[in-house]
Motif scaffolding. Structure first.
Motif, PDB file in Angstrom:
ATOM      1  N   MET A  99      32.096 -42.398  15.198  1.00 22.95           N
ATOM      2  CA  MET A  99      32.404 -40.989  15.054  1.00 22.95           C
ATOM      3  C   MET A  99      32.565 -40.372  16.443  1.00 22.95           C
ATOM      4  N   GLN A 100      33.206 -39.232  16.455  1.00 20.23           N
ATOM      5  CA  GLN A 100      33.464 -38.542  17.707  1.00 20.23           C
ATOM      6  C   GLN A 100      32.937 -37.114  17.641  1.00 20.23           C
ATOM      7  N   LEU A 101      32.802 -36.512  18.808  1.00 23.88           N
ATOM      8  CA  LEU A 101      32.308 -35.142  18.882  1.00 23.88           C
ATOM      9  C   LEU A 101      33.124 -34.211  17.984  1.00 23.88           C
ATOM     10  N   GLY A 102      34.425 -34.429  17.916  1.00 27.18           N
ATOM     11  CA  GLY A 102      35.292 -33.587  17.107  1.00 27.18           C
ATOM     12  C   GLY A 102      34.988 -33.633  15.623  1.00 27.18           C
ATOM     13  N   ASP A 103      34.233 -34.634  15.173  1.00 29.01           N
ATOM     14  CA  ASP A 103      33.817 -34.696  13.772  1.00 29.01           C
ATOM     15  C   ASP A 103      32.674 -33.721  13.477  1.00 29.01           C
ATOM     16  N   PHE A 104      31.962 -33.289  14.520  1.00 28.16           N
ATOM     17  CA  PHE A 104      30.783 -32.439  14.363  1.00 28.16           C
ATOM     18  C   PHE A 104      30.960 -31.026  14.905  1.00 28.16           C
ATOM     19  N   ALA A 105      31.945 -30.855  15.801  1.00 29.03           N
ATOM     20  CA  ALA A 105      32.018 -29.583  16.518  1.00 29.03           C
ATOM     21  C   ALA A 105      33.452 -29.228  16.889  1.00 29.03           C
ATOM     22  N   HIS A 106      33.632 -27.959  17.182  1.00 25.79           N
ATOM     23  CA  HIS A 106      34.877 -27.499  17.780  1.00 25.79           C
ATOM     24  C   HIS A 106      34.533 -26.928  19.141  1.00 25.79           C
ATOM     25  N   LEU A 107      35.552 -26.647  19.936  1.00 23.10           N
ATOM     26  CA  LEU A 107      35.333 -26.207  21.301  1.00 23.10           C
ATOM     27  C   LEU A 107      36.050 -24.902  21.583  1.00 23.10           C
ATOM     28  N   ARG A 108      35.490 -24.172  22.514  1.00 24.10           N
ATOM     29  CA  ARG A 108      36.154 -23.017  23.113  1.00 24.10           C
ATOM     30  C   ARG A 108      36.101 -23.272  24.608  1.00 24.10           C
ATOM     31  N   THR A 109      37.160 -22.999  25.299  1.00 22.45           N
ATOM     32  CA  THR A 109      37.204 -23.279  26.724  1.00 22.45           C
ATOM     33  C   THR A 109      37.733 -22.083  27.495  1.00 22.45           C
ATOM     34  N   GLY A 110      37.488 -22.119  28.770  1.00 23.47           N
ATOM     35  CA  GLY A 110      38.021 -21.105  29.660  1.00 23.47           C
ATOM     36  C   GLY A 110      38.027 -21.642  31.072  1.00 23.47           C
ATOM     37  N   ASP A 111      38.800 -21.013  31.926  1.00 20.73           N
ATOM     38  CA  ASP A 111      38.814 -21.427  33.322  1.00 20.73           C
ATOM     39  C   ASP A 111      39.065 -20.211  34.192  1.00 20.73           C
ATOM     40  N   LYS A 112      38.492 -20.261  35.344  1.00 20.62           N
ATOM     41  CA  LYS A 112      38.684 -19.201  36.334  1.00 20.62           C
ATOM     42  C   LYS A 112      38.537 -19.865  37.694  1.00 20.62           C
ATOM     43  N   GLY A 113      39.582 -19.801  38.474  1.00 24.94           N
ATOM     44  CA  GLY A 113      39.531 -20.459  39.767  1.00 24.94           C
ATOM     45  C   GLY A 113      39.338 -21.948  39.582  1.00 24.94           C
ATOM     46  N   ASP A 114      38.310 -22.486  40.202  1.00 26.50           N
ATOM     47  CA  ASP A 114      38.036 -23.918  40.156  1.00 26.50           C
ATOM     48  C   ASP A 114      36.913 -24.265  39.176  1.00 26.50           C
ATOM     49  N   ILE A 115      36.591 -23.343  38.279  1.00 30.51           N
ATOM     50  CA  ILE A 115      35.490 -23.543  37.328  1.00 30.51           C
ATOM     51  C   ILE A 115      36.053 -23.617  35.913  1.00 30.51           C
ATOM     52  N   SER A 116      35.623 -24.641  35.198  1.00 36.95           N
ATOM     53  CA  SER A 116      35.974 -24.762  33.786  1.00 36.95           C
ATOM     54  C   SER A 116      34.712 -24.572  32.964  1.00 36.95           C
ATOM     55  N   GLN A 117      34.857 -23.885  31.876  1.00 37.50           N
ATOM     56  CA  GLN A 117      33.742 -23.671  30.960  1.00 37.50           C
ATOM     57  C   GLN A 117      34.143 -24.225  29.602  1.00 37.50           C
ATOM     58  N   VAL A 118      33.282 -25.078  29.046  1.00 38.09           N
ATOM     59  CA  VAL A 118      33.556 -25.686  27.749  1.00 38.09           C
ATOM     60  C   VAL A 118      32.354 -25.427  26.842  1.00 38.09           C
ATOM     61  N   SER A 119      32.588 -24.740  25.748  1.00 38.34           N
ATOM     62  CA  SER A 119      31.531 -24.489  24.771  1.00 38.34           C
ATOM     63  C   SER A 119      31.741 -25.403  23.575  1.00 38.34           C
ATOM     64  N   VAL A 120      30.692 -26.129  23.212  1.00 36.08           N
ATOM     65  CA  VAL A 120      30.695 -27.042  22.070  1.00 36.08           C
ATOM     66  C   VAL A 120      29.940 -26.339  20.956  1.00 36.08           C
ATOM     67  N   VAL A 121      30.614 -26.098  19.834  1.00 35.27           N
ATOM     68  CA  VAL A 121      30.018 -25.328  18.745  1.00 35.27           C
ATOM     69  C   VAL A 121      29.995 -26.190  17.486  1.00 35.27           C
ATOM     70  N   ALA A 122      28.796 -26.418  16.943  1.00 36.07           N
ATOM     71  CA  ALA A 122      28.649 -27.250  15.748  1.00 36.07           C
ATOM     72  C   ALA A 122      29.321 -26.588  14.556  1.00 36.07           C
ATOM     73  N   TYR A 123      30.064 -27.379  13.778  1.00 38.29           N
ATOM     74  CA  TYR A 123      30.619 -26.860  12.523  1.00 38.29           C
ATOM     75  C   TYR A 123      29.486 -26.463  11.582  1.00 38.29           C
ATOM     76  N   ASP A 124      28.480 -27.318  11.513  1.00 38.17           N
ATOM     77  CA  ASP A 124      27.325 -27.096  10.644  1.00 38.17           C
ATOM     78  C   ASP A 124      26.103 -26.913  11.542  1.00 38.17           C
ATOM     79  N   PRO A 125      25.442 -25.759  11.510  1.00 40.11           N
ATOM     80  CA  PRO A 125      24.269 -25.548  12.358  1.00 40.11           C
ATOM     81  C   PRO A 125      23.205 -26.635  12.219  1.00 40.11           C
ATOM     82  N   ALA A 126      23.176 -27.325  11.090  1.00 42.35           N
ATOM     83  CA  ALA A 126      22.208 -28.415  10.913  1.00 42.35           C
ATOM     84  C   ALA A 126      22.485 -29.576  11.868  1.00 42.35           C
TER      85      ALA A 126
END
Length: 103
Positions: free
Chosen positions: A1-28
């Motif tokens: 299984m892969q992370l994408g089976d459990f979660a979706h992502l939100r991302t952003g970038d500013k300058g040389d910084i990337s931000q990646v948020s991993v959000v569980a589909y199911d809070p459990a």
């Protein structure tokens, strides 16, 4: 299984910084993600990056993890010679992170 089976992502970038948020589909599934989606595993999975500093923030109330990757964008979106140096590209790659039964 892969992370994408459990979660979706939100991302952003500013300058040389990337931000990646991993959000569980199911809070459990959040405890599993919190246990296995570590800074070390994220950096190993995105090994081609030259991250200066990586920080993980835990957001259990949102069933999410937020990773701030400083130096991940090769100087920034407008300065990088990378074909696509945006945070969304890193997020798409991270969805392939293996999540095994032994994790």
């Amino acid at each position: 299984m892969q992370l994408g089976d459990f979660a979706h992502l939100r991302t952003g970038d500013k300058g040389d910084i990337s931000q990646v948020s991993v959000v569980a589909y199911d809070p459990a599934d959040y405890p599993l993600l919190a246990r296995v989606v570590t800074v070390d595993r994220v950096l190993a999975h995105l090994a081609r990056l030259t991250v200066r500093r990586a920080t993980r923030y835990e957001l259990p109330g949102l069933a999410a993890l937020n990773f701030v990757l400083e130096g991940a964008l090769s100087g920034g979106v407008t300065r990088s010679l990378s074909l696509d140096a945006h945070g969304k590209t890193l997020g798409a790659q991270l969805l392939d992170l293996p999540i095994g039964d032994g994790d």
